[in-house]
Design an enzyme around this catalytic site. Structure first.
Site, PDB file in Angstrom:
ATOM      1  N   GLY A 183       2.286  34.441  12.761  1.00 17.34           N
ATOM      2  CA  GLY A 183       1.999  35.850  12.530  1.00 17.34           C
ATOM      3  C   GLY A 183       1.833  36.738  13.733  1.00 17.34           C
ATOM      4  N   PRO A 194       4.244  29.662  14.703  1.00 20.22           N
ATOM      5  CG  PRO A 194       4.639  29.456  17.004  1.00 20.22           C
ATOM      6  CD  PRO A 194       3.958  28.778  15.840  1.00 20.22           C
ATOM      7  CB  CYS A 203      28.447  51.866  -0.810  1.00 17.88           C
ATOM      8  SG  CYS A 203      30.059  52.290  -0.196  1.00 17.88           S
ATOM      9  CE1 TYR A 229      10.634  35.252   8.979  1.00 17.28           C
ATOM     10  CE2 TYR A 229       9.741  36.415  10.867  1.00 17.28           C
ATOM     11  CZ  TYR A 229       9.665  35.389   9.952  1.00 17.28           C
ATOM     12  OH  TYR A 229       8.617  34.515  10.001  1.00 17.28           O
TER      13      TYR A 229
HETATM   14  N1  LLP Z   1       3.667  30.251   8.405  1.00 19.54           N
HETATM   15  C1  LLP Z   1       3.748  30.712   7.149  1.00 19.54           C
HETATM   16  C2  LLP Z   1       3.032  30.017   6.067  1.00 19.54           C
HETATM   17  C3  LLP Z   1       4.490  31.876   6.891  1.00 19.54           C
HETATM   18  O1  LLP Z   1       4.561  32.350   5.648  1.00 19.54           O
HETATM   19  C4  LLP Z   1       5.169  32.544   7.949  1.00 19.54           C
HETATM   20  C5  LLP Z   1       5.963  33.724   7.700  1.00 19.54           C
HETATM   21  C6  LLP Z   1       5.065  31.998   9.237  1.00 19.54           C
HETATM   22  C7  LLP Z   1       4.298  30.853   9.422  1.00 19.54           C
HETATM   23  C8  LLP Z   1       5.733  32.617  10.430  1.00 19.54           C
HETATM   24  O2  LLP Z   1       5.228  33.901  10.682  1.00 19.54           O
HETATM   25  P1  LLP Z   1       5.660  34.698  12.005  1.00 19.54           P
HETATM   26  O3  LLP Z   1       5.044  33.996  13.187  1.00 19.54           O
HETATM   27  O4  LLP Z   1       7.138  34.688  12.085  1.00 19.54           O
HETATM   28  O5  LLP Z   1       5.125  36.066  11.791  1.00 19.54           O
HETATM   29  N2  LLP Z   1      10.756  38.762   6.796  1.00 19.54           N
HETATM   30  C9  LLP Z   1       9.573  39.377   7.356  1.00 19.54           C
HETATM   31  C10 LLP Z   1       8.568  38.352   7.798  1.00 19.54           C
HETATM   32  C11 LLP Z   1       8.165  37.381   6.714  1.00 19.54           C
HETATM   33  C12 LLP Z   1       7.186  36.360   7.197  1.00 19.54           C
HETATM   34  C13 LLP Z   1       6.942  35.334   6.152  1.00 19.54           C
HETATM   35  N3  LLP Z   1       6.060  34.283   6.552  1.00 19.54           N
HETATM   36  C14 LLP Z   1       9.988  40.288   8.494  1.00 19.54           C
HETATM   37  O6  LLP Z   1      11.167  40.383   8.774  1.00 19.54           O
HETATM   38  O7  LLP Z   1       9.159  40.940   9.103  1.00 19.54           O
END
Ligand code: LLP
Length: 424
Positions: A242, A279, A349, A378
């Site tokens: 996150g 991460p 479109c 993403y």
């Molecule tokens: N662990 C779990 C349980 C998660 O659900 C996620 C992301 C992560 C780790 C990794 O999180 P990160 O470090 O990448 O923030 N599509 C969205 C983001 C969705 C994230 C979903 N879960 C975007 O493009 O912002």
């Protein structure tokens, strides 16, 4: 620090190579361009941050970017993997990730995929009552005891877009904390199937304040104390992923992996826990740009538009989350060029098809290059074939400056293959 930078000559470089030069030698279509050295640097930053915390695991969240060569590279640097589907699990295994450094997450894990996870010795997060049933069933089918973590919702507000907030009490993920005792009793009643090894939480994504992780970790260690008091010998705290990144490129100083780890370090040490982090974005987002070509410039009503060949099909984050991703031209404009305010849009479109709104840019020449920054996480993994746009190829620059293709672009012929052998 950014690996895609404008140099004094006015050109955009990736590491030491001009992006425009790369555009000349690759296929003429939108493409993702990565810096392999930046991927390495990002992993090193996490590894250095984790120094002194033995047996910690960097579980890279594969959903952020599932390029097979990138996965191999991350694995070779020592990362584990976080998986949210059976196919992500299969891919992680193919990429050689150590299954005992992999975590299988999700609110709808399927029995067949849990069986594979059980066979391979992957950590599995218990997400609900029915999920627990399925994990027990999978353990029996596989004839293996599964290492499980309980996914708890610390109910801390991550202060992010609601679509990427996950750790609140109304979330579709995780157990109801009031039912913790029920889950512990269940785990106790399946000693041959389940071994509780830790607790997991994930607060949300794009988080830019480490206090939020601190608050959650404090709540989590209290849960861990409670669980241990019942005789469970658990050793893992998984604080999820996150951490946000500098999407705005305004020079604001954001928390680093070290800031993140340091804010929970004493809690982890005081309980003698092994830390798992998950991460995605902060490992891979800033290593990549989507490189596009300008098709033309137009004006309607009060709006100026730059129309490019890339679109919401290749990169949906602006359309879906109203996300800001920085946009730049790859080559210098004449010194007297007037700067105007443009929406940067694709050919799809849909009025929702934009990559950026109200961007101050010099009017670009047709055919010139325009990049969308921070496209490593993403973006390709969420690309679609809407309007029969085909998913773009991917390239990376390596340490020695060489450029190589790391995924073929999808083609119309690939698309027609889905219909081979069917009645037409
Ligand atoms: N662990 C779990 C349980 C998660 O659900 C996620 C992301 C992560 C780790 C990794 O999180 P990160 O470090 O990448 O923030 N599509 C969205 C983001 C969705 C994230 C979903 N879960 C975007 O493009 O912002």
């Amino acid at each position: 620090t950014h690996c895609f930078t404008k140099q004094e000559d006015g050109y955009l470089y990736v590491e030491k190579t001009k992006v425009e030069e790369i555009m000349e030698v690759v296929e003429k279509r939108p493409f993702y361009l990565y810096s392999k050295p930046q991927i390495t640097r990002n992993v090193e930053a996490y590894k250095e941050a984790l120094e002194g915390l033995d047996n910690s695991v960097i579980g890279y969240a594969i959903k952020a970017n599932n390029n097979f060569l990138i996965l191999n590279h991350l694995r070779s640097l020592g990362c584990g993997a976080v998986l949210v589907s059976g196919n992500e699990l299969r891919l992680a295994l193919k990429a050689g990730f150590d299954p005992t450094r992999c975590i299988f997450n999700g609110n709808g894990k399927l029995l067949e995929d849990l069986v594979l996870a059980a066979q391979e010795g992957v950590f599995v997060n218990i997400d609900s009552e029915f999920d627990l049933d399925n994990i027990v069933a999978a353990a029996r089918i596989a004839g293996k005891r599964v290492n499980v973590l309980l996914r708890i919702n610390p109910d801390v507000d991550p202060q992010v877009h609601p679509y990427v907030a996950t750790g609140n009490k109304n979330s579709k993920f995780g157990i109801r904390n009031e039912k913790l005792q029920w889950f512990l009793d269940q785990v106790k009643s399946y000693p041959d199937e389940l071994k509780l090894v830790g607790a997991h939480c994930h607060l949300g994504s794009t988080i830019t304040k480490v206090d939020i992780f601190r608050d959650a970790a404090e709540i989590m260690v209290k849960f861990i104390d409670e669980i241990r008091a019942q005789g469970f010998d658990i050793s893992y705290l998984n604080i999820g992923g996150g951490l946000g990144i500098d999407y705005y490129h305004t020079g604001t100083v954001l928390p680093t992996p070290r800031d993140l780890i340091d804010t929970v370090r004493d809690l982890v040490k005081s309980r003698n826990l092994n830390l798992i982090i998950e991460p995605g974005r902060s490992l891979i987002a800033n290593t990549c740009c989507l490189v596009n070509r300008v098709t033309g410039v137009k004006t309607n009503g009060t709006k100026n538009f730059i129309v490019i060949d890339g679109s919401m099909a290749e990169l949906i984050r602006p359309s879906l989350y109203d996300a800001y991703q920085h946009i730049e031209l790859v080559s210098p404009s004449p010194p007297d060029a007037t700067i105007s305010t443009f929406d940067v849009v694709g050919p799809v479109c849909e009025s929702a098809d934009f990559l950026g709104k109200n961007r101050e840019l010099p009017a670009p020449a047709r055919g010139s290059g325009l990049v969308v920054h921070d496209a490593g996480a993403y973006c390709m993994s969420m690309a679609s074939t809407y309007n029969l746009k085909m998913r773009p190829p991917e390239y990376w620059v390596e340490e020695d400056g060489s450029v190589s293709k790391i995924r073929h672009g999808e083609t119309f012929e690939d698309h027609m293959r889905y219909f081979e052998g069917l009645m037409i």
